[in-house]
Scaffold this motif. Structure first.
Motif, PDB file in Angstrom:
ATOM      1  N   THR A 124      26.733 -94.347  61.553  1.00 33.50           N
ATOM      2  CA  THR A 124      27.447 -93.714  60.462  1.00 33.50           C
ATOM      3  C   THR A 124      27.553 -92.237  60.809  1.00 33.50           C
ATOM      4  OG1 THR A 124      27.570 -93.494  58.055  1.00 33.50           O
ATOM      5  CG2 THR A 124      25.417 -93.208  59.046  1.00 33.50           C
ATOM      6  N   ILE A 125      28.571 -91.581  60.281  1.00 35.65           N
ATOM      7  CA  ILE A 125      28.706 -90.144  60.521  1.00 35.65           C
ATOM      8  C   ILE A 125      29.266 -89.497  59.275  1.00 35.65           C
ATOM      9  CG2 ILE A 125      31.036 -90.305  61.519  1.00 35.65           C
ATOM     10  CD1 ILE A 125      30.070 -88.075  63.492  1.00 35.65           C
ATOM     11  N   LEU A 126      28.701 -88.369  58.891  1.00 42.05           N
ATOM     12  CA  LEU A 126      29.212 -87.639  57.740  1.00 42.05           C
ATOM     13  C   LEU A 126      30.328 -86.743  58.247  1.00 42.05           C
ATOM     14  CD1 LEU A 126      26.526 -88.772  56.791  1.00 42.05           C
ATOM     15  CD2 LEU A 126      26.187 -86.691  55.462  1.00 42.05           C
ATOM     16  N   GLU A 127      31.545 -87.089  57.908  1.00 44.00           N
ATOM     17  CA  GLU A 127      32.679 -86.291  58.374  1.00 44.00           C
ATOM     18  C   GLU A 127      32.629 -84.932  57.705  1.00 44.00           C
ATOM     19  OE1 GLU A 127      36.224 -88.351  57.435  1.00 44.00           O
ATOM     20  OE2 GLU A 127      36.030 -89.753  59.105  1.00 44.00           O
ATOM     21  N   PRO A 128      32.856 -83.868  58.470  1.00 40.90           N
ATOM     22  CA  PRO A 128      32.841 -82.539  57.875  1.00 40.90           C
ATOM     23  C   PRO A 128      34.066 -82.356  56.976  1.00 40.90           C
ATOM     24  CG  PRO A 128      33.614 -82.438  60.122  1.00 40.90           C
ATOM     25  CD  PRO A 128      33.195 -83.855  59.883  1.00 40.90           C
ATOM     26  N   ALA A 129      33.974 -81.370  56.087  1.00 45.96           N
ATOM     27  CA  ALA A 129      35.132 -81.044  55.272  1.00 45.96           C
ATOM     28  C   ALA A 129      36.220 -80.537  56.205  1.00 45.96           C
ATOM     29  CB  ALA A 129      34.761 -79.970  54.268  1.00 45.96           C
ATOM     30  N   VAL A 130      37.447 -80.988  56.025  1.00 46.85           N
ATOM     31  CA  VAL A 130      38.523 -80.542  56.903  1.00 46.85           C
ATOM     32  C   VAL A 130      39.382 -79.533  56.162  1.00 46.85           C
ATOM     33  CG1 VAL A 130      40.517 -81.249  58.236  1.00 46.85           C
ATOM     34  CG2 VAL A 130      38.563 -82.761  58.042  1.00 46.85           C
ATOM     35  N   ASP A 131      39.496 -78.316  56.742  1.00 46.12           N
ATOM     36  CA  ASP A 131      40.332 -77.284  56.147  1.00 46.12           C
ATOM     37  C   ASP A 131      41.653 -77.282  56.914  1.00 46.12           C
ATOM     38  OD1 ASP A 131      41.563 -75.081  55.212  1.00 46.12           O
ATOM     39  OD2 ASP A 131      39.796 -73.776  55.299  1.00 46.12           O
ATOM     40  N   GLN A 132      42.561 -78.095  56.452  1.00 44.79           N
ATOM     41  CA  GLN A 132      43.831 -78.302  57.139  1.00 44.79           C
ATOM     42  C   GLN A 132      44.564 -76.980  57.374  1.00 44.79           C
ATOM     43  OE1 GLN A 132      44.935 -81.853  56.927  1.00 44.79           O
ATOM     44  NE2 GLN A 132      46.688 -81.576  58.252  1.00 44.79           N
ATOM     45  N   GLY A 133      44.610 -76.147  56.324  1.00 46.59           N
ATOM     46  CA  GLY A 133      45.329 -74.872  56.416  1.00 46.59           C
ATOM     47  C   GLY A 133      44.793 -74.032  57.557  1.00 46.59           C
TER      48      GLY A 133
END
Lengths: 321, 564
Positions: free
Chosen positions: B512-521
């Motif tokens: 399992t992996i905790l995906e980091p928050a993605v800051d698209q901008g």
């Protein structure tokens, strides 16, 4: 026709034909000495050299550099098997790029020749080339940046040694066995004499078939869930485990192992493996916990009888190395 | 190829037999019996027994027992209920196996002539009936029509919704739910027996890859049409040929099939390919702690196969985890009741990590001494593991302990024999945290930090929502890092089968992996900046190169004099 262009077209078209037409032929399910991916690669390389030499195309240095680099890329990306992980791939390609650079800069002449088209593009002597290259590249850089920053996760690749070196001795049910010396006490006759005998029906008539029947009984009470009713590693639970249960039909398992090796593997199971063989995820049970020593030997006898393989013997071991 | 033969045979069924054909059964081909006997006694006797009574050495431990051939009951046929099968059906059965049972596919293992021969030998093992008796035995070759929507494999998508809706009405009207349960998970009737006196469960339609007659082509509605037309001899599964027209049967099949999640199938094992990486999606704001919140309502289909509706497009994938009986150590479980789990995960910094674990279990336990249970297993000391190293997958080992989050539960006001309850049953859940140093050394911790925030048992499916903070004080608790692959595995205990401790169903290690928050901008901005910087670099390069050239031509700098 422009010779470098012709060379380029022949290379690209040749690659397409080879990759989509010839490559599948060279990658059958069971690769042989000729029909394997590496031989294919050599043939393709030979093709590339041959057309350029035979047609006297003499591609310029920049094009040759490109060929050399792309051949490396093709090798690591599509030929080498199993596929290397991404990070290792990058490392290999860096080394390959350095190699290519050494190749083009082997002396000042080749280097200058290599540089010439690049310089001409930069200063604008090749006008179209400059426009195309100078607009495409910044977008490519932007795209690559986006791609590398956007987090993507693929499960890690794990390598494991399937057949580790066995220990010198193993202790099963209180008795120590030197693996170099033990042999299957139930192998009372030549296996091939019983190829067409019937388990159960012939169990009363011959000692050998009695042992095979008993071994098969052990197998079908315990092992078929994983190793499969056909001993092909596709039992009804097999899809659950990773590593997958061994396929005894495959020439790469019991066919190339000694019975004493199997004795150790069956008795000690997954937990008996050294670290390089990922003992923590092997579902193979340590059968000494469930079976007697005799039952272990009999099930091994059965596996060879059912698959028709012969165990490897000590003599072969030393002669094959 | 399989598909092609199917399509051809279906077309034939529709065209050639405008009317049902009645004829004597296929007689035994005696010249093949010698070869057939050889194959049988080498390959089949281990399960089906010396006399074909289904009592080979494997039989005792198998849940659907190997078939006893003596009475001549065969499940998968194209002939009417109670009749003997055609050779062609038996040959297909032997080639493709009976999915969901131990009966393997022999098509790649035996040669064509060996298969035909062994089928003929099996026919001689039937005692109560006689394939050669042209007087008393006859077979009616059923008519099945053809696929009205011309859908194609492997997934047979594109069946119109109104056909599915009509099928659903027929499902209700014909009371399939009495055995198959309200949503087709086979949870209708706990007391059925087959003709040999052994317990039998109605098929779970949401796991069509386990249909006996799926012929390694599980999403094809034809197989359901065949089943409802012919019934399954020897089992309570009746035929509906008089209640349903052929068009009705196809609509019903469309409904039954629509329930089965489209997941990529492994060609070798005819089971879905496991999702080895469970990505936990970073969820800003609040993570809902109710299972029926839209946040937790992703379809089971692989989103790459069946496109999701817009509002669910952003939901995390529902991961398929394969389970098997734990048959490696200690008290072994040869007949697990669940054969897979489905796991979805979300996390954020404030609330912690959530795992929604779902599995099918037709009937829960009513005995408080043997509650049902499900657990998530972690390495307790993640920080001490080197490389791919993990604890032993069954309760850890002496050097590498595991941390187990276990939820045990009983359904409230539950009666397994009761009618389907559309509201589902609330669960009484007890959460335990265990540390394992091997299957004989499992201890409950004094303090638990794991919670089960919501749970339900609904129409044969259990759902349990686990929650924990990313880090805890406990020394033997797994500390969950972000953006790192963490080994994880799953366990399940069926109470009505009295499963406890190591007698359970188990998975292998997943990640399992905790995906980091993605800051698209931010990422887009960086891409723009890098592109622009590169444009500047190009300008500089042109300027430099031109300047050097000018210096050469002005003679300020001498170019090397090698021939060009």
């Amino acid at each position: 026709m422009n010779k470098p262009l012709l060379s380029f077209i022949l290379a690209v078209a040749g690659w397409a034909v080879f990759h989509y037409g010839v490559f599948p032929v060279f990658t059958p399910e069971e690769p042989g000495w000729i029909l394997n991916r590496y031989v294919y690669y050599l043939v393709f390389t030979a093709y590339l050299i041959a057309v350029n030499v035979a047609m006297k195309l003499q591609p310029p240095m920049a094009l040759r550099g490109l060929y050399v680099f792309m051949m490396g890329y093709y090798f690591y990306d599509s030929i080498l098997y199993p596929h290397v992980p991404w990070t290792l791939f990058i490392t290999y390609m860096m080394l390959w790029a350095i190699g290519t650079f050494l190749y083009v800069s082997q002396d000042p002449v080749t280097f200058r020749e290599f540089r010439a088209p690049i310089v001409k593009t930069i200063v604008g002597e090749y006008k179209m080339a400059r426009i195309v290259v100078f607009t495409v590249l910044p977008f490519l850089v932007g795209w690559a940046t986006y791609n590398s920053l956007y987090p993507k996760f693929a499960e890690p690749v794990e390598l494991r040694t399937v057949h580790p070196a066995p220990p010198a001795t193993t202790k099963v049910h209180g008795k120590t066995y030197a693996l170099e010396e033990v042999s299957n006490p139930f192998r009372v006759d030549e296996q091939d004499n019983y190829k067409d005998s019937f388990p159960f029906l012939d169990a009363d008539k011959s000692e050998y078939m009695k042992y095979v029947t008993e071994g098969g009984t052990v197998f079908f009470e315990n092992c078929h869930y994983c190793h499969g009713d056909q001993l092909n590693g596709l039992g009804m639970f097999s899809h659950v485990f990773n590593p997958t249960p061994a396929n005894f039909i495959d020439p790469g398992t019991i066919a190339m192992l000694q019975e004493s090796f199997l004795f150790w593997r069956v008795a000690k199971g997954g937990p008996g493996l050294p670290n390089e063989s990922t003992p923590w995820s092997s579902a193979m049970p340590p059968w000494e916990e469930h079976l007697t020593t005799d039952e272990i030997w009999k099930v091994i006898l059965f596996e060879y009888w059912y698959t028709g393989w012969h165990p490897r013997t000590f003599d072969e071991e030393s002669s094959v190395g | 190829m399989l598909l092609l033969t199917l399509v051809v045979s279906m077309a034939m069924a529709g065209v050639a037999f405008g009317e049902e054909e009645i004829r004597p059964p296929d007689a035994v081909k005696t010249d093949l019996l010698e070869l057939g006997k050889k194959v049988y006694f080498k390959r089949c006797v281990w399960c089906h027994g010396v006399k074909g009574a289904g009592d080979g050495p494997a039989a005792e431990r198998l849940f659907t027992r190997p078939r006893n051939f003596l009475s001549g009951n065969f499940k998968i046929r194209t002939t009417d209920s109670g009749e003997l099968p055609l050779d062609e059906s038996l040959i297909r059965t032997v080639k493709n196996g009976l999915q969901g049972s131990a009966m393997p596919a022999w098509g790649e293992f035996l040669k064509e002539d060996e298969i035909v021969a062994v089928v003929n030998f099996v026919k001689t093992l039937v005692e109560d009936r006689d394939f050669n008796d042209a007087e008393d035995e006859e077979v009616t070759i059923m008519e099945f029509g053809t696929n009205p929507w011309n859908t194609t494999g492997p997934y047979h998508l594109g069946v119109p919704q109104d056909a599915i809706d009509r099928g659903k009405e027929l499902f209700t009207k014909n009371k399939c739910f009495e055995c198959h349960g309200g949503e087709g998970r086979g949870d209708g009737n706990p007391t059925m027996k087959d003709d040999w006196g052994f317990p039998i469960m109605a098929a779970d339609w949401q796991q069509c890859w386990n249909f006996r007659g799926s012929r390694r082509d599980p999403f094809n509605p034809f197989h359901v049409v065949r089943t409802v037309s012919t019934g399954l001899n020897g089992t309570p599964m009746p035929n509906f040929k008089d209640k349903l027209t052929i068009e009705n049967r196809w609509d019903l099949a469309a409904f039954v099939n629509s329930l089965c999640p489209r997941k990529k199938q492994d060609k070798l094992t005819s089971k879905p390919v496991p999702d080895f990486l469970i990505s936990s999606s970073n969820t800003p704001g609040t993570i809902a702690e109710k299972i029926d919140d839209p946040m937790w309502q992703s379809p089971d289909h692989d989103p790459r196969i069946v496109e999701r509706s817009e509002e669910k497009a952003g939901n995390p994938r529902v991961n398929y985890i394969a389970l098997a009986g734990q048959i490696t150590r200690g008290k072994r479980n040869f007949d697990p009741k669940a054969d897979n789990l489905w796991v979805t995960s979300r996390w954020n910094e404030e609330q912690g990590i959530y795992y929604l674990v779902e599995f099918h279990n037709r009937f829960l336990s009513t005995d408080p001494e043997y509650p049902d249970a499900v657990a998530i297993q972690w390495p307790a000391k993640l920080q001490d593991l080197f490389g791919a190293e993990k604890p032993y997958f069954i309760f850890g080992d002496s050097k590498k302990p595991v941390d187990i989050w276990k939820a045990s539960f009983m359904a409230k006001d539950y009666n397994p024999a009761g009618a389907p309850n559309p509201a589902g049953y609330q669960l009484d859940v007890t959460v335990e945290e265990l540390n394992g140093n091997g299957f004989e050394d499992v201890m409950a911790k004094d303090e638990t930090t794991v919670q089960v925030v919501d749970s339900i048992f609904h129409q044969g499916r259990v759902k349990v929502l686990f929650k924990r903070a990313l880090t805890t004080e406990g020394e033997m608790d797994v500390q969950i890092p972000v953006e790192q692959f963490i080994p994880v595995s799953f366990m399940q205990w069926a109470g009505d089968d009295k499963e406890t401790d190591e007698n359970m169903a188990i998975s292998t290690w997943y990640y399992t992996i905790l995906e980091p928050a993605v800051d698209q901008g931010h990422i887009l901005l960086m891409a723009g900046v890098m592109g622009t910087v590169f444009v500047g670099l190009q300008g500089w390069l042109v300027w430099m190169t031109k300047r050097t050239r000018k210096m050469y031509s002005d003679g300020k700098v001498k170019q090397d004099e090698l021939p060009f």
